[in-house]
Design an enzyme around this catalytic site. Sequence first.
Site, PDB file in Angstrom:
ATOM      1  N   ARG A 203      -5.286   5.406  -2.614  1.00 61.20           N
ATOM      2  CA  ARG A 203      -5.774   4.172  -3.215  1.00 61.20           C
ATOM      3  C   ARG A 203      -6.488   4.506  -4.519  1.00 61.20           C
ATOM      4  O   ARG A 203      -7.244   5.484  -4.602  1.00 61.20           O
ATOM      5  CB  ARG A 203      -6.752   3.456  -2.283  1.00 61.20           C
ATOM      6  CG  ARG A 203      -6.119   2.737  -1.107  1.00 61.20           C
ATOM      7  CD  ARG A 203      -5.269   1.535  -1.543  1.00 61.20           C
ATOM      8  NE  ARG A 203      -4.727   0.794  -0.406  1.00 61.20           N
ATOM      9  CZ  ARG A 203      -3.512   0.978   0.100  1.00 61.20           C
ATOM     10  NH1 ARG A 203      -2.700   1.880  -0.419  1.00 61.20           N
ATOM     11  NH2 ARG A 203      -3.090   0.227   1.113  1.00 61.20           N
TER      12      ARG A 203
ATOM     13  N   GLU B 241      -4.142  -2.992  -9.899  1.00 62.59           N
ATOM     14  CA  GLU B 241      -2.717  -3.088  -9.541  1.00 62.59           C
ATOM     15  C   GLU B 241      -2.349  -4.556  -9.363  1.00 62.59           C
ATOM     16  O   GLU B 241      -3.129  -5.286  -8.743  1.00 62.59           O
ATOM     17  CB  GLU B 241      -2.434  -2.335  -8.249  1.00 62.59           C
ATOM     18  CG  GLU B 241      -2.622  -0.842  -8.374  1.00 62.59           C
ATOM     19  CD  GLU B 241      -2.250  -0.088  -7.102  1.00 62.59           C
ATOM     20  OE1 GLU B 241      -1.700  -0.722  -6.181  1.00 62.59           O
ATOM     21  OE2 GLU B 241      -2.513   1.111  -7.031  1.00 62.59           O
TER      22      GLU B 241
ATOM     23  N   HIS C 183       2.807   2.445  -7.485  1.00 58.31           N
ATOM     24  CA  HIS C 183       2.497   2.242  -6.051  1.00 58.31           C
ATOM     25  C   HIS C 183       3.776   2.075  -5.219  1.00 58.31           C
ATOM     26  O   HIS C 183       4.023   1.026  -4.614  1.00 58.31           O
ATOM     27  CB  HIS C 183       1.572   1.038  -5.844  1.00 58.31           C
ATOM     28  CG  HIS C 183       0.861   1.072  -4.522  1.00 58.31           C
ATOM     29  ND1 HIS C 183      -0.420   0.622  -4.325  1.00 58.31           N
ATOM     30  CD2 HIS C 183       1.248   1.533  -3.302  1.00 58.31           C
ATOM     31  CE1 HIS C 183      -0.779   0.780  -3.057  1.00 58.31           C
ATOM     32  NE2 HIS C 183       0.232   1.349  -2.411  1.00 58.31           N
TER      33      HIS C 183
HETATM   34  C1  DGY Z   1       0.176   1.194   2.608  1.00 56.31           C
HETATM   35  O1  DGY Z   1       0.891   1.025   3.592  1.00 56.31           O
HETATM   36  O2  DGY Z   1      -1.053   1.152   2.692  1.00 56.31           O
HETATM   37  C2  DGY Z   1       0.863   1.421   1.295  1.00 56.31           C
HETATM   38  O3  DGY Z   1      -0.031   1.657   0.294  1.00 56.31           O
HETATM   39  C3  DGY Z   1       1.769   0.262   0.938  1.00 56.31           C
HETATM   40  O4  DGY Z   1       1.099  -0.927   1.050  1.00 56.31           O
END
Ligand code: DGY
Length: 320
Positions: free
Chosen positions: A239, A268, A286
């Site tokens: 993240r 994002e 992402h």
């Molecule tokens: C997650 O599964 O957390 C990925 O980042 C995709 O959303």
Amino acid sequence: MTKPKLFIARKLRAAVEARAARDYDVVLNPEDRLFSAEELVAMCRQVDAVLPCHSERFSAEVIAQVGPRLKIIANHSVGTDHVDLVAAKAAGIVVTNTPDVLSDATAEIAMLCMLGAARRGAEGDAMIRAGQWDFWSPAFMVGRQVTGKRFGVLGMGRVGQVTAQRARGFGMEVHYHNRRRLPAHLEQGAVFHETLEGLLAVSDVLSLHCPATPENMGVINARTLALLPDRAIVVNTARGGLVDEAALIAALRSGKLFAAGLDVFQTEPGGNPDIAALPNVFLLPHIGSATEETRDAMGFRALDNLDAFFAGTAPGDRVA
Ligand code: DGY
């Protein structure tokens, strides 16, 4: 028997939507629009269940307004930082996620980010596309080799463990820091560091795999970046909030970091234009779990959780 009403907030794979339509009274989003908080509330007030992605933010304010009908938020994501779990629990709303099924895909992207950063993948690609590849010499586009280097994993959960396996495939020595030390069969020879500082000191490549909990936000900052070996590489597929982007930019500009490979950003979609302006970064939008196989598996896992809930049994991936 009436089917529970389910709002699927984003466009999912055809097979997932078909199964959902068979078992639920579904409200789909065929245009794959990102709904505003107000629209999300309005939709959730009319359904028994919602199947969102990390792009739908269920803040305490949203949860306070979704009304009494909504019983479960069955996320199509392993990360749950977009949901206020305390507020959901207080409101009696069950929350689930989709662990395990995206570990391989995310580990692949972590390797792509590492290699793209270490071997200057974005620079080379941009040069050819711009018609500017007019020179070659042994001194041209020299990167850093990862073979034999130390691969530091911050957060040795499922994704961290699979990523560590992949890094071993590149002949890297794996080190990690985690809240708890793993048993030997999961460690697979990785060196445990009790402190973050201990891990940073040996991480030629640092790969982030910890959850974006409030205590982990900004864990990579000016102080912690300074503890890395000179010319280290930072990889983030977890993240964006884990990294203080201003500090990262400063370390990339000064040469403290050789490069960074990033799949996630504080903002994002969009990313950070100041990061994008740097030559020594390899950037992706992402897409850690974005494979056909994994998207199917995530969708089916979210539906499994919903099925269990509406059958009156405990969903396997309940997080609140
Ligand atoms: C997650 O599964 O957390 C990925 O980042 C995709 O959303």
